[in-house]
Design a protein around this motif. Structure first.
Motif, short mmCIF file in Angstrom:
data_model
loop_
_atom_site.label_atom_id
_atom_site.label_comp_id
_atom_site.label_asym_id
_atom_site.label_seq_id
_atom_site.Cartn_x
_atom_site.Cartn_y
_atom_site.Cartn_z
N ASP A 22 -2.40 -13.16 -6.30
CA ASP A 22 -3.67 -12.45 -6.25
C ASP A 22 -4.72 -13.44 -5.75
O ASP A 22 -4.37 -14.48 -5.19
CB ASP A 22 -4.00 -11.87 -7.62
N ALA A 54 -1.31 -9.21 -3.94
CA ALA A 54 -2.51 -8.52 -3.47
C ALA A 54 -2.66 -8.74 -1.97
O ALA A 54 -1.92 -9.51 -1.35
CB ALA A 54 -3.73 -9.06 -4.22
N SER A 55 -3.63 -8.08 -1.39
CA SER A 55 -3.85 -8.20 0.06
C SER A 55 -4.13 -9.64 0.48
O SER A 55 -3.74 -10.06 1.56
CB SER A 55 -4.98 -7.28 0.51
N ILE A 58 -0.85 -11.25 1.04
CA ILE A 58 -0.28 -10.82 2.32
C ILE A 58 -0.94 -11.59 3.46
O ILE A 58 -0.27 -12.08 4.37
CB ILE A 58 -0.45 -9.30 2.50
N ARG A 59 -2.26 -11.75 3.38
CA ARG A 59 -2.99 -12.50 4.41
C ARG A 59 -2.49 -13.94 4.49
O ARG A 59 -2.29 -14.48 5.58
CB ARG A 59 -4.49 -12.48 4.12
N VAL A 87 5.49 -3.15 -1.13
CA VAL A 87 4.15 -3.40 -0.58
C VAL A 87 4.25 -4.08 0.78
O VAL A 87 3.55 -3.70 1.73
CB VAL A 87 3.31 -4.25 -1.57
N THR A 91 2.97 -2.22 4.26
CA THR A 91 1.87 -2.78 5.05
C THR A 91 2.32 -3.33 6.40
O THR A 91 1.51 -3.84 7.16
CB THR A 91 1.15 -3.90 4.26
#
Length: 116
Positions: A22, A54-55, A58-59, A87, A91
């Motif tokens: 996260d 969390a995003s 991913i980034r 997820v 994405t």
């Protein structure tokens, strides 16, 4: 969040991530993760102990993968928690980074002998 880096051979690095990826987790591991991506030609990432992404996580993965691709390298993810894998696939991460069941599969997909 913890990160463990293990060289598997010249320019081949195994990274183990443990904990929630996260905002706080990504901030905790980002310097070492970036350093691993810069040092490697092949980076395989063990996500077996990462139950949440969390995003921002991913980034972090995508930024590392893009850096590796720019220099002709590759990244593979393996042993994902089922929810994390869901997820990542939802994405579109799997379009840029291989998602594999095992370390040996991730290495083989990168053209590296699993015995390394």
């Amino acid at each position: 969040m913890k990160i463990e880096r293990t060289p598997l051979g010249p320019d081949i690095i195994l990274v183990r991530l443990e904990g929630r990826l996260d905002i706080a987790g990504a901030a905790a591991v980002e310097p070492e993760f970036k350093s691993s991506c810069e040092a490697a030609r092949v980076l395989v990432v063990d996500l077996s102990n990462t139950p949440f992404m969390a995003s921002i996580g991913i980034r972090l993965l995508l930024a590392g993968a893009k850096g590796l691709h720019r220099k002709g390298g590759t990244m593979g993810l393996f042993a994902c928690d089922p929810q994390v894998e869901k997820v990542l696939r939802a994405t579109g991460v799997d379009q840029l980074v291989g998602i594999h069941a095992t370390r040996d599969e991730a290495l083989a997909a990168a053209g590296v002998s699993p015995a390394t």
